[in-house]
Scaffold this motif. Structure first.
Motif, mmCIF file in Angstrom:
data_model
loop_
_atom_site.group_PDB
_atom_site.id
_atom_site.type_symbol
_atom_site.label_atom_id
_atom_site.label_comp_id
_atom_site.label_asym_id
_atom_site.label_seq_id
_atom_site.Cartn_x
_atom_site.Cartn_y
_atom_site.Cartn_z
ATOM 1 N N ALA A 119 0.846 -1.213 0.059
ATOM 2 C CA ALA A 119 -0.021 0.082 0.086
ATOM 3 C C ALA A 119 0.883 1.178 0.027
ATOM 4 O O ALA A 119 0.453 2.209 -0.364
ATOM 5 C CB ALA A 119 -0.871 -0.111 1.234
ATOM 6 N N ARG A 120 1.845 1.162 0.340
ATOM 7 C CA ARG A 120 2.980 2.304 0.590
ATOM 8 C C ARG A 120 3.860 2.458 -0.874
ATOM 9 O O ARG A 120 4.450 3.495 -1.065
ATOM 10 C CB ARG A 120 4.099 2.126 1.545
ATOM 11 C CG ARG A 120 3.465 2.219 2.994
ATOM 12 C CD ARG A 120 4.370 1.799 4.033
ATOM 13 N NE ARG A 120 5.271 2.870 4.213
ATOM 14 C CZ ARG A 120 6.483 2.988 4.843
ATOM 15 N NH1 ARG A 120 6.848 1.507 5.570
ATOM 16 N NH2 ARG A 120 7.525 3.906 4.991
ATOM 17 N N GLY A 121 3.496 1.654 -1.692
ATOM 18 C CA GLY A 121 4.358 1.575 -2.955
ATOM 19 C C GLY A 121 5.197 0.701 -3.298
ATOM 20 O O GLY A 121 5.840 0.740 -4.395
ATOM 21 N N ARG A 122 5.644 -0.180 -2.124
ATOM 22 C CA ARG A 122 6.851 -1.068 -2.527
ATOM 23 C C ARG A 122 6.182 -2.281 -2.862
ATOM 24 O O ARG A 122 5.712 -3.115 -2.179
ATOM 25 C CB ARG A 122 7.483 -1.217 -1.096
ATOM 26 C CG ARG A 122 8.214 -0.124 -0.594
ATOM 27 C CD ARG A 122 8.753 -0.325 0.696
ATOM 28 N NE ARG A 122 9.696 0.960 1.246
ATOM 29 C CZ ARG A 122 9.213 1.887 1.901
ATOM 30 N NH1 ARG A 122 8.045 1.668 2.415
ATOM 31 N NH2 ARG A 122 10.033 2.743 2.179
ATOM 32 N N VAL A 123 6.223 -2.242 -4.341
ATOM 33 C CA VAL A 123 5.385 -3.226 -5.001
ATOM 34 C C VAL A 123 6.372 -4.551 -5.549
ATOM 35 O O VAL A 123 5.999 -5.453 -6.242
ATOM 36 C CB VAL A 123 4.399 -2.853 -6.104
ATOM 37 C CG1 VAL A 123 3.464 -2.021 -5.518
ATOM 38 C CG2 VAL A 123 5.399 -1.978 -7.215
ATOM 39 N N ARG A 124 7.416 -4.549 -5.478
ATOM 40 C CA ARG A 124 8.722 -5.272 -6.145
ATOM 41 C C ARG A 124 9.295 -5.937 -5.181
ATOM 42 O O ARG A 124 9.336 -5.668 -3.835
ATOM 43 C CB ARG A 124 9.618 -4.746 -7.134
ATOM 44 C CG ARG A 124 9.021 -3.781 -8.316
ATOM 45 C CD ARG A 124 10.113 -3.387 -9.105
ATOM 46 N NE ARG A 124 9.268 -2.740 -10.532
ATOM 47 C CZ ARG A 124 9.872 -2.366 -11.355
ATOM 48 N NH1 ARG A 124 11.128 -2.255 -11.109
ATOM 49 N NH2 ARG A 124 9.117 -1.714 -12.213
ATOM 50 N N PHE A 125 9.600 -7.343 -5.521
ATOM 51 C CA PHE A 125 10.047 -8.459 -4.572
ATOM 52 C C PHE A 125 11.140 -7.679 -3.508
ATOM 53 O O PHE A 125 11.257 -8.034 -2.318
ATOM 54 C CB PHE A 125 10.472 -9.738 -5.143
ATOM 55 C CG PHE A 125 10.609 -10.991 -4.245
ATOM 56 C CD1 PHE A 125 9.844 -11.811 -3.916
ATOM 57 C CD2 PHE A 125 12.035 -11.049 -3.639
ATOM 58 C CE1 PHE A 125 9.929 -12.855 -3.170
ATOM 59 C CE2 PHE A 125 12.174 -12.032 -2.876
ATOM 60 C CZ PHE A 125 11.232 -12.996 -2.555
ATOM 61 N N ASP A 126 12.240 -7.158 -4.264
ATOM 62 C CA ASP A 126 13.293 -6.879 -3.771
ATOM 63 C C ASP A 126 13.226 -5.793 -2.862
ATOM 64 O O ASP A 126 13.795 -5.704 -1.677
ATOM 65 C CB ASP A 126 14.583 -6.532 -4.623
ATOM 66 C CG ASP A 126 15.120 -7.703 -5.323
ATOM 67 O OD1 ASP A 126 15.042 -8.829 -4.821
ATOM 68 O OD2 ASP A 126 15.652 -7.540 -6.339
ATOM 69 N N ALA A 127 12.413 -4.742 -3.114
ATOM 70 C CA ALA A 127 11.963 -3.668 -2.349
ATOM 71 C C ALA A 127 11.292 -4.163 -0.905
ATOM 72 O O ALA A 127 11.505 -3.771 0.269
ATOM 73 C CB ALA A 127 11.201 -2.878 -2.888
#
Length: 286
Positions: A32-40
């Motif tokens: 929900a905060r915008g961290r939508v990729r696995f590594d992030a």
């Protein structure tokens, strides 16, 4: 998760299958905060790749996340909230408000915050944070507006409880008068416009609720609705409960054209000074 037969028709029990796991909730919070990729996600949560893969797989299987291909060689996916996942945002906000009040605070309902408290630290840590791309919120005219104005030198985001001052039978400490909030920004609007700075006012009320107020008062800037808590969840903005509803606390963020938060003003107890500071800081935000 094994469930008792009596839980098969219980909505709370069914929701607990998804949200009852500590890591599931935190994964949803970060997406929900915008961290939508696995590594992030792995870097922010400190999870092993194995555990994170398992949690993401469960959330996709539950229908609250979907995978979206963004790279073919090697294959990489983003994890995005489905409609079912977006419907969980009010729950995340309610959990945050409860934790801020009862676990990190003394249980007092207040529309402001004390310096040095959890909310104060969280808001001021937003400096340097980049807002999710293409985030839009509805206004009273029925159209969606970008939270960060694409053609402005900077955008001032002003969150406020709402246009109805009677949000509770019991007055909430720090709850401001909406006419004062918007009156000060309204009077200073020509100076914001002269410097190329956009102002977006944001509340958790439905779009139509502030629309009549904006028309009557001649408000020249958009009054946007975060009734679905997309911005509130993305930035973990502080809220308070009054009148049976969650309302945003009053704060000011200055955001540059790249969607990066450059300055935060919170708590806002002296609104005239906050408006002056917002104008000054926005002029140097790029």
């Amino acid at each position: 998760m094994r469930m008792h037969n009596a839980d098969e028709h219980c909505g709370i029990a069914q929701a607990a299958v998804v949200t009852g796991d500590w890591w599931n909730v935190l994964v949803l919070r970060e997406i929900a905060r915008g961290r939508v990729r696995f590594d992030a996600l792995a870097a922010e949560l400190g999870l092993s790749r194995k555990v994170l893969t398992e949690r993401l797989g469960r959330l996709v299987a539950s229908g609250v996340l979907r995978r979206s291909l963004y790279q073919r060689r090697p294959v990489r996916y983003e994890y995005l909230l489905t409609d079912s996942g977006l419907a969980l945002l009010p729950l995340l906000v309610a959990m945050q408000e409860w934790g801020d009040r009862w676990m990190l605070g003394d249980g007092t309902a207040t529309a402001t915050a004390t310096e040095g408290g959890a909310e104060h630290a969280r808001v001021h840590a937003l400096t340097g944070t980049r807002l999710p791309a293409a985030l839009e919120l509805p206004a009273g005219d029925g159209t969606d507006h970008p939270v960060v104005a694409p053609d402005a030198t900077a955008t001032v985001l002003f969150t406020y409880p709402g246009v109805d001052p009677d949000v509770s039978d019991v007055p909430v400490p720090g709850a401001p008068e909406p006419a004062l909030d918007h009156g000060l920004f309204h009077r200073t609007w020509p100076e914001f416009r002269h410097t190329g700075v956009a102002v977006n006012a944001i509340t958790t009320q439905l779009p139509e609720e502030p629309a009549a107020f904006a028309t009557a008062q001649g408000i020249p800037y958009p009054l946007l609705s975060d009734a679905r808590y997309r911005l509130t969840t993305a930035l973990r903005l502080p809220t308070f409960r009054a009148g049976g509803r969650l309302h945003l606390k009053r704060l000011v963020l200055v955001v540059d054209p790249e969607r990066t938060v450059r300055h935060t003003l919170f708590p806002v107890d002296d609104l005239p000074r906050a408006v002056e500071d917002a104008l000054r800081l926005a002029a140097t935000a790029t």
